[in-house]
Scaffold this active site. Structure first.
Site, short mmCIF file in Angstrom:
data_model
loop_
_atom_site.label_atom_id
_atom_site.label_comp_id
_atom_site.label_asym_id
_atom_site.label_seq_id
_atom_site.Cartn_x
_atom_site.Cartn_y
_atom_site.Cartn_z
N LYS A 1 0.84 -1.21 0.00
CA LYS A 1 0.00 0.00 0.00
C LYS A 1 0.87 1.26 0.00
O LYS A 1 0.63 2.18 -0.77
CB LYS A 1 -0.91 -0.05 1.24
CG LYS A 1 -1.88 1.09 1.36
CD LYS A 1 -3.12 0.67 2.13
CE LYS A 1 -2.89 0.50 3.62
NZ LYS A 1 -2.70 1.76 4.35
N SER A 2 1.87 1.28 0.86
CA SER A 2 2.72 2.48 0.95
C SER A 2 3.44 2.74 -0.37
O SER A 2 3.53 3.87 -0.83
CB SER A 2 3.77 2.30 2.05
OG SER A 2 3.16 2.20 3.31
N ARG B 1 2.97 5.95 -3.19
CA ARG B 1 4.10 6.81 -3.57
C ARG B 1 4.41 6.71 -5.05
O ARG B 1 4.75 7.70 -5.69
CB ARG B 1 5.33 6.44 -2.73
CG ARG B 1 5.20 6.93 -1.29
CD ARG B 1 6.04 6.11 -0.37
NE ARG B 1 6.10 6.62 0.98
CZ ARG B 1 5.18 6.39 1.93
NH1 ARG B 1 4.11 5.66 1.64
NH2 ARG B 1 5.33 6.87 3.15
N GLY C 1 -5.25 7.43 5.27
CA GLY C 1 -4.42 8.43 5.94
C GLY C 1 -3.20 8.76 5.10
O GLY C 1 -2.79 9.93 4.99
N ARG D 1 -9.07 11.52 12.12
CA ARG D 1 -7.63 11.32 12.34
C ARG D 1 -6.87 12.65 12.34
O ARG D 1 -7.18 13.56 11.59
CB ARG D 1 -7.08 10.35 11.28
CG ARG D 1 -7.76 8.99 11.45
CD ARG D 1 -7.20 7.96 10.56
NE ARG D 1 -5.82 7.67 10.88
CZ ARG D 1 -5.05 6.90 10.12
NH1 ARG D 1 -5.53 6.39 9.00
NH2 ARG D 1 -3.82 6.67 10.47
N ASP E 1 1.94 -1.17 11.93
CA ASP E 1 0.66 -1.63 11.36
C ASP E 1 0.36 -3.09 11.72
O ASP E 1 -0.72 -3.59 11.39
CB ASP E 1 0.69 -1.48 9.84
CG ASP E 1 0.67 -0.02 9.42
OD1 ASP E 1 0.19 0.82 10.21
OD2 ASP E 1 1.14 0.27 8.31
N LYS F 1 -4.76 5.37 14.67
CA LYS F 1 -4.79 4.70 13.37
C LYS F 1 -6.24 4.67 12.86
O LYS F 1 -7.06 5.45 13.33
CB LYS F 1 -4.18 3.30 13.49
CG LYS F 1 -2.69 3.32 13.82
CD LYS F 1 -1.90 3.93 12.68
CE LYS F 1 -0.42 4.03 13.01
NZ LYS F 1 0.32 4.78 11.99
N ARG G 1 -7.57 -3.72 9.42
CA ARG G 1 -6.62 -4.63 10.07
C ARG G 1 -7.23 -5.30 11.31
O ARG G 1 -6.83 -6.38 11.69
CB ARG G 1 -5.33 -3.90 10.42
CG ARG G 1 -4.63 -3.34 9.18
CD ARG G 1 -3.17 -3.07 9.44
NE ARG G 1 -2.63 -2.13 8.49
CZ ARG G 1 -2.32 -2.38 7.22
NH1 ARG G 1 -2.52 -3.60 6.74
NH2 ARG G 1 -1.83 -1.45 6.43
C1 S3P Z 1 2.44 4.77 6.29
C2 S3P Z 1 2.98 5.16 7.49
C3 S3P Z 1 2.44 4.72 8.78
C4 S3P Z 1 1.54 3.50 8.63
C5 S3P Z 1 0.58 3.64 7.49
C6 S3P Z 1 1.31 3.83 6.19
C7 S3P Z 1 3.03 5.30 5.05
O1 S3P Z 1 1.65 5.78 9.33
O2 S3P Z 1 0.86 3.26 9.83
O3 S3P Z 1 -0.26 2.51 7.39
O4 S3P Z 1 2.73 4.77 3.96
O5 S3P Z 1 3.81 6.26 5.13
P1 S3P Z 1 2.30 6.95 10.23
O6 S3P Z 1 3.10 7.82 9.33
O7 S3P Z 1 1.11 7.67 10.81
O8 S3P Z 1 3.12 6.26 11.28
#
Ligand code: S3P
Length: 422
Positions: A11-12, A16, A84, A112, A304, A331, A376
């Site tokens: 996902k991250s 990006r 988020g 959030r 996570d 979260k 989750r």
């Molecule tokens: C993420 C960073 C984390 C993680 C989220 C994905 C990201 O959040 O919990 O699921 O892709 O940069 P935080 O930056 O709030 O720690």
């Protein structure tokens, strides 16, 4: 639990890859893209900003980059859904544009905290209005940005990434110092797209005024999705499961260490590099788990994965102590409270603390739990259902698709028995 399970893309990394590809010069091909609701919401937002994004097949995107200054504004709100990461990174990206935008989200995202991004962005010269620090975010365009040196008060890759994205549009240097190193996908990917950036664990520095050049991105399988199967196969007797091609960025794999401290049998095979990221095949076999005092230093590297770890701890022998994890409270749900409530509903003994929990391992009875619209949480209790004495009913599972489309089919293919409740 037997067989081989290929979990969806990270996902991250998917977020990006999209964001950098749209502001790059040229056409980027993304493979292994997560077809989750979160990442699709980000793709839809970027399309609303005038970018052509094609989907030749599931898990593939062809992004026709418009360059750093080619995005076009819209008067319509930009809906980040549950994401988020989407909202916080977009806040940074949009702060540097010539046009105004409004970022909105669903009921969970609307609760959030956003000051963690809007405050430092304001120090860079951005103007972003929020509802007392909560979404929606109104990002005012046309604000000249200047680089800052910023020490993050909380370890957050989302905040770091938002500031780095704004830093692309700023004059001078943007320098980020973290209290604990977090996932460095933005830094690695900026470098891969040709932007000069200096980074090391806990530190990143770049300056405005360069170009991003399109490139292809191979997205590894998401360690956070693999996590549910790591716990499942560890706790179900007789299990042996393979998870191929999982991203093993060291800032993501804290759960591996935690489970191994608890006695898990997990090996990494065929370690290799794909798309600039370490990946490998994970092989997990059942093992008798015991409770541990989790070292606080690994908390950000498994932030996570706590919902899954709570399940492992609830069925391990002895006591597991978690500290230094207050971030779990902000979260997709308050994950300390939702996990504690759910585990108690299944008969577990768990004490909540402000920044963690003390979990007394034992057996789980069946029962009904609430996911609180948190993907989750829902998937973790699906894992609990594998070892509980009776069925576990998970209320409100619709959000699972935010990060893990196809979870039910994939899980039932390797030993779960998940059914629609009614
Ligand atoms: C993420 C960073 C984390 C993680 C989220 C994905 C990201 O959040 O919990 O699921 O892709 O940069 P935080 O930056 O709030 O720690």
């Amino acid at each position: 639990m037997q067989g081989s399970v290929t979990v969806p893309g990270d996902k991250s990394v998917s977020h990006r890859a999209l964001m950098l590809a749209v502001i790059a010069e040229g056409t980027s091909h993304i493979r292994g893209f997560l077809e989750g609701e979160d990442t699709r919401a980000t793709a839809a937002v970027l399309a609303q900003l005038g970018v052509r994004i094609e989907t030749p097949s599931a898990g593939e995107r062809v992004v026709h980059g418009v360059g750093l200054h080619g995005l076009r504004g819209t008067t319509l709100p930009l809906d980040c859904g549950n994401a988020g990461t989407g909202m916080r990174l977009l806040a940074g990206l949009l702060a540097g544009q010539a046009f105004d935008s409004r970022l909105i989200g669903d009921a969970s995202l609307s609760k959030r905290p956003m000051r963690r991004v809007t405050d430092p962005l304001a120090r860079m010269g951005a103007r972003i209005d929020s509802r007392d620090g909560l979404p929606p975010l109104d990002v005012h365009g046309g604000q000249p940005l200047r680089g800052i040196r910023y020490e993050l008060p909380v370890a957050s890759a989302q905040v770091k990434s938002a500031l780095l994205l704004a830093g692309l549009y700023a004059t001078g240097e943007t320098e980020i110092i973290e209290p604990h190193p977090t996932r460095d996908y933005t830094e690695r990917m900026l470098a891969a797209f040709g932007w000069p950036i200096v980074f090391a664990p806990g530190h990143a520095k770049l300056e405005g005024g360069h170009l991003l050049r399109a490139r292809d991105v191979d997205v590894p399988a998401d360690f956070s999705s693999a996590a549910f199967f790591l716990v499942a196969a560890s706790i179900v007797p007789g299990s042996a499961l393979r998870l191929p091609g999982v991203g093993l960025n060291p800032r993501r794999t804290g759960l591996l260490q935690a489970l191994r401290l608890m006695g898990a049998d997990i090996t990494v095979e065929h370690e290799r590099e794909a798309g600039g990221e370490p990946v490998g095949d994970l092989v997990v076999r059942h093992a008798a788990l015991h409770g541990v005092e989790l070292p606080e230093s690994i908390v950000p590297d498994m932030i996570d994965e706590f919902p899954a770890l709570f399940i492992a701890a609830a069925v391990a022998s002895g006591r597991t102590v978690i500290r230094g994890a207050a971030e779990l409270r902000v979260k997709e749900s308050d994950r300390i409270a939702t996990m504690a409530a759910g585990l108690r509903a299944l008969g577990a003994r768990i004490e909540e603390t402000p920044d963690g929990a003390i979990i007394h391992g034992g057996r789980l009875a069946g029962g009904a739990v609430d996911s609180h619209l948190d993907h989750r949480i829902a998937m973790s209790f699906a894992v609990a259902g594998l070892v509980a004495d009776a069925a576990v009913r998970i209320n409100d599972c619709s959000h699972v698709a935010t990060s893990f489309p196809g979870f039910v089919t994939l899980s039932n293919g390797c030993g779960f028995d998940l059914r629609d409740a009614d």
